[in-house]
Design an enzyme around this catalytic site. Structure first.
Site, PDB file in Angstrom:
ATOM      1  N   ASP A 256       0.869  -1.168   0.000  1.00 32.97           N
ATOM      2  CA  ASP A 256       0.000   0.000   0.000  1.00 32.97           C
ATOM      3  C   ASP A 256       0.915   1.229   0.000  1.00 32.97           C
ATOM      4  O   ASP A 256       2.084   1.149   0.385  1.00 32.97           O
ATOM      5  CB  ASP A 256      -0.966   0.003   1.182  1.00 32.97           C
TER       6      ASP A 256
HETATM    7  C1  NOJ Z   1      -3.877   4.108  -0.078  1.00 28.58           C
HETATM    8  C2  NOJ Z   1      -5.057   3.160  -0.005  1.00 28.58           C
HETATM    9  O1  NOJ Z   1      -5.047   2.488   1.240  1.00 28.58           O
HETATM   10  C3  NOJ Z   1      -5.081   2.165  -1.138  1.00 28.58           C
HETATM   11  O2  NOJ Z   1      -6.290   1.439  -1.077  1.00 28.58           O
HETATM   12  C4  NOJ Z   1      -4.917   2.854  -2.465  1.00 28.58           C
HETATM   13  O3  NOJ Z   1      -4.999   1.925  -3.523  1.00 28.58           O
HETATM   14  C5  NOJ Z   1      -3.613   3.617  -2.474  1.00 28.58           C
HETATM   15  N1  NOJ Z   1      -3.622   4.590  -1.408  1.00 28.58           N
HETATM   16  C6  NOJ Z   1      -3.323   4.321  -3.803  1.00 28.58           C
HETATM   17  O4  NOJ Z   1      -4.136   5.431  -3.927  1.00 28.58           O
END
Ligand code: NOJ
Length: 763
Positions: A256
């Site tokens: 993430d």
């Molecule tokens: C953080 C989020 O937790 C995740 O779900 C997402 O895909 C990424 N940011 C990218 O934006």
């Protein structure tokens, strides 16, 4: 573009089991990738393992010399986020409420094609976790609801649909159940640790990921939290042990965003760091190989998994359109017009929106409406917000919704709340109708059909007179209204948990209308559990609809339901309590101790309906509940269980493994069949739910379901298979799924609390 045919008639067995072609297709893809990556230098291999800045949410390094384009990754589970010329699909929670795997598949297929046309190679979805362990979790709306079997089947269908066009990155792995302390920022030195025992890990949290891997998921995103004290993205036990080991996951693990916390994450099983890496950049992995702290094989493996995912889904490592083709960083500047949309997706999008609505109260035949003469409309949620433009995208990485689109709060306040991860935000989006979640689960609409415009169109057809006031909280009400519709919402966002399960301001708005209108119908655009006890028993509140987050066709869908062109067919994918305190420890995440947050997932172990069952708490609306305009009569059930009685306790051929783990776990051992008659006067769909009560347990859990449209006056047979894994429990000692000895009860229900038939299985 790789594709496969899908026969709608053949859906039940198709969705119940693994993807039979996945194993051989993966073997071929891994072989091809394995011949490519040795042609890359160590520096090139290192470069493909982390992200570089681009218009995509994330973009990996490329190696043009050998034809490797790299991967443009973009959010999210509800459509391509934060760009123009795309559609806003219904949110995950609406698909959860639809209980319809075929619908989920078609939705993902259309969505995947949009990602592809916009030059995205990896769609960052679907969401399995959060799975709704914590009632107030700010991201529960991105997932499919509070049950592993429901989430697993819908996620598997979504993976297959998306991967007809792009790689799906199933997220967030694993134990990601609160936004509180999700990141080590703001005076919080470490993320929360989700402390999960082995049995719960398998039966509750890993379960749906196993379905997704079995469906062929080519990427998994690891989560922000720690798991048993170690960050999920550098957790050898979770990534190498459970995911790549036990589940035999052949694709790549991406972190993430900013979820990587050490260079050791490479050895622990992380393959790609996003959106950049301070641990792997500037040749740090080459240095690690040279000084012997990382094996060359593992560096090769990191790249091989990405290339294999690409071969598996695209059939090649170079593909068109090029990465980021339809994405730009400034949408106000002149840019090429790249339309991601396919008009053929319209009927499916409308159907998603329709099936995501759940009718939970309907007295005095309030619904469907019968050509009302005077219809009154109230509540801030009844009409569209004032702005939807690319220039409102002030927080590019968090999407338009964080700007002015749906929130009546300044961007600064929201950002503050998000970064701190603990702030309070408004509980309702009073700036306009809510049709999406916020944060990376926000969708980007091409237009909005809001309740007001859709009802106005209907008023034109029916010569209805509309009276409206979307502004007042104590509106004037015409005493001769046939009905009063009140629109409220319950907003939530990534980054912060919700402040409460009901919003007193919206509750009093409903009560103010109900005090003056004998036929008050409440429509709630809710992100997740929303309590209604403040007005549920009010005699003038005749109907309540949980409308969830329908996407851009919101109003259009609502009108079809309210006027009875379609019968409601959604069922709750979570339990609605009478009081917030009924959720006990499951109400909010844990933030203690302050500098080293710990969340003990065994306190309690069971969540949502099984917690309510175990503690004899009567819910307001049980998991799986939803009303419609007809009645269904259940006939007898037939169970064929020869396979079960004669089966060995442990899975046969444990060495025969497919993506998803031991192949025999997916063998159907029991078939349940039940007939259901639509004994009312309108057509409607029923969701038959199969729950199992294992020997010695006092709670039952969902292990199968099926939704079928039944014309009025006719009877349909629902055939649902249960696999070996469905019928097994995880045995901690022998580390495998075992069929329990004793009596397992099969319960066939119209909800988790409305059991219509049962049968006994013995071994
Ligand atoms: C953080 C989020 O937790 C995740 O779900 C997402 O895909 C990424 N940011 C990218 O934006």
């Amino acid at each position: 573009l790789s594709s496969f045919s899908f026969a709608a008639q053949d859906q039940s067995p198709w969705f119940a089991h693994y993807n039979p072609s996945a194993a051989s297709k993966w073997a071929a893809a891994l072989n091809r990738a394995g011949t490519m990556t040795p042609q890359m230098t160590s520096e090139e291999l290192n470069n493909v393992t982390y992200g570089f800045s681009s218009a995509c949410s994330g973009m990996t390094g490329s190696v043009p010399r050998v034809g490797w384009d790299g991967l443009c990754m973009n959010d999210a589970g509800e459509g391509v986020r934060g760009t123009d010329l795309v559609n806003a699909y219904a949110e995950g929670i609406s698909i959860g409420a639809s209980w319809n795997a075929e619908l989920a598949y078609e939705r993902a297929r259309y969505m995947g094609a949009e990602f592809r046309r916009k030059g995205v190679k990896v769609a960052l979805g679907p969401v399995i976790e959060p799975i709704g362990r914590t009632a107030l979790n700010g991201r529960n709306m991105e997932g499919f609801g509070a049950d592993p079997s429901l989430a697993g089947k819908l996620a598997a269908a979504s993976v297959r649909g998306l991967q007809a066009s792009v790689i799906a990155s199933v997220k967030h792995f694993v134990g990601y159940e609160q936004e509180l302390d999700r990141m080590p920022i703001g005076g919080n030195p470490v993320s929360v640790s989700s402390n999960i025992n082995d049995k719960d890990m398998h039966e509750l949290y890993l379960w749906a990921f196993q379905d997704a891997v079995a469906a062929g998921a080519a990427s998994i995103m690891c989560s922000y939290n720690r798991v048993n004290q170690t960050y999920a993205c550098e957790n050898d036990a979770a990534l190498n042990g459970l995911l790549k080991g036990e589940l035999n996951f052949p694709g790549f693990v991406v972190s993430d965003w900013s979820g990587q916390h050490s260079g050791d994450s490479a050895a622990a099983g992380l393959d790609v760091a996003m959106p950049s890496s301070s641990y792997w950049d500037n040749g740090q992995l080459v240095a690690a190989v040279n000084n012997g702290t990382l094996s060359k094989e593992r560096l090769l493996d990191m790249a091989t998994r990405q290339l294999a995912a690409s071969y598996y889904v695209f059939g090649d490592i170079t593909s068109s359109p090029p990465n980021g083709y339809g994405l730009v960083t400034d949408y106000t500047a002149p840019h090429p017009l790249v339309d991601g949309r396919d008009p053929a997706s319209k009927p499916n999008r409308l159907q998603q929106a329709i099936e995501g609505h759940v009718l939970v109260k309907n007295t005095n035949n309030a619904l469907p409406l019968q050509k009302p003469k005077i219809l009154s409309l109230f509540g801030y949620d009844g009409r569209a917000q004032m702005v939807n433009s690319p220039s409102s995208n002030t927080l590019s990485n968090y999407g338009w919704a964080f700007g002015t689109q749906v929130m009546n709060a300044s961007v600064d306040t929201l950002l503050q709340a998000m970064v701190g991860g603990k702030g309070d935000i408004l509980q309702s989006a009073t700036g306009g109708t809510l049709f999406t979640g916020l944060g990376s689960g926000a969708s980007t609409p091409a237009y909005i059909s809001d309740p007001f415009s859709a009802i106005s169109d209907r008023a034109y057809d029916d010569d209805t007179y509309l009276w409206w006031d979307f502004k007042s909280y104590e509106p004037q009400v015409s005493a001769i209204s046939d009905a009063c519709l009140v629109f409220v919402n319950d907003v939530s966002t990534e980054g912060v948990d919700r402040a409460g399960l009901a919003d007193p301001v919206s509750d009093s708005l409903v009560l103010n209308v109900a005090a003056k209108c004998a036929n008050t119908i409440v429509v709630i655009h809710n992100t997740y559990i929303r309590l209604v006890d403040a007005f549920y028993d009010h005699p003038n509140v005749t109907a309540i609809v949980y409308a969830h987050l329908p996407g851009q066709d919101s109003g259009r869908a609502l009108v079809k339901l309210l006027w009875g062109d379609k019968s409601p067919s959604g069922k709750l994918p979570y339990t609605v309590a009478k009081n917030a305190s009924d959720y006990g420890q499951l109400l909010h995440g844990s933030g203690t101790p302050v500098n080293n947050s710990q969340s003990d997932f065994s306190q309690p172990s069971l969540f949502d309906y099984r917690y309510f069952q175990a503690n004899n708490i009567e819910p307001r609306f049980p998991f799986g509940f939803g009303l419609t305009y007809t009645t269904f009569t259940y006939g007898n059930i037939t169970v064929s269980s020869t396979g079960f009685r004669n089966a060995s306790t442990s899975p046969p051929n444990p060495n025969r493994r497919i993506p998803g783990g031991v192949k025999s776990l997916f063998d159907p051992l029991v078939s349940v069949s039940v007939t259901v008659t639509n004994s009312g006067s309108v057509d409607a769909a029923e969701v038959v739910q199969i729950y199992l009560q294992f020997p010695g347990e006092k709670t039952h859990l969902l292990r199968g379901f099926r939704k079928i449209e039944i014309p009025h006056g006719s009877t349909q047979e629902f055939a649902i298979d249960l696999s070996r894994r469905d019928l097994s429990r995880w045995d901690v000692t022998s580390q495998q799924w075992l069929l329990p000895n004793g009596t397992t009860t099969i319960l066939v229900g119209a909800s988790s609390a409305d059991i219509r038939a049962s049968a006994i299985l013995t071994r």
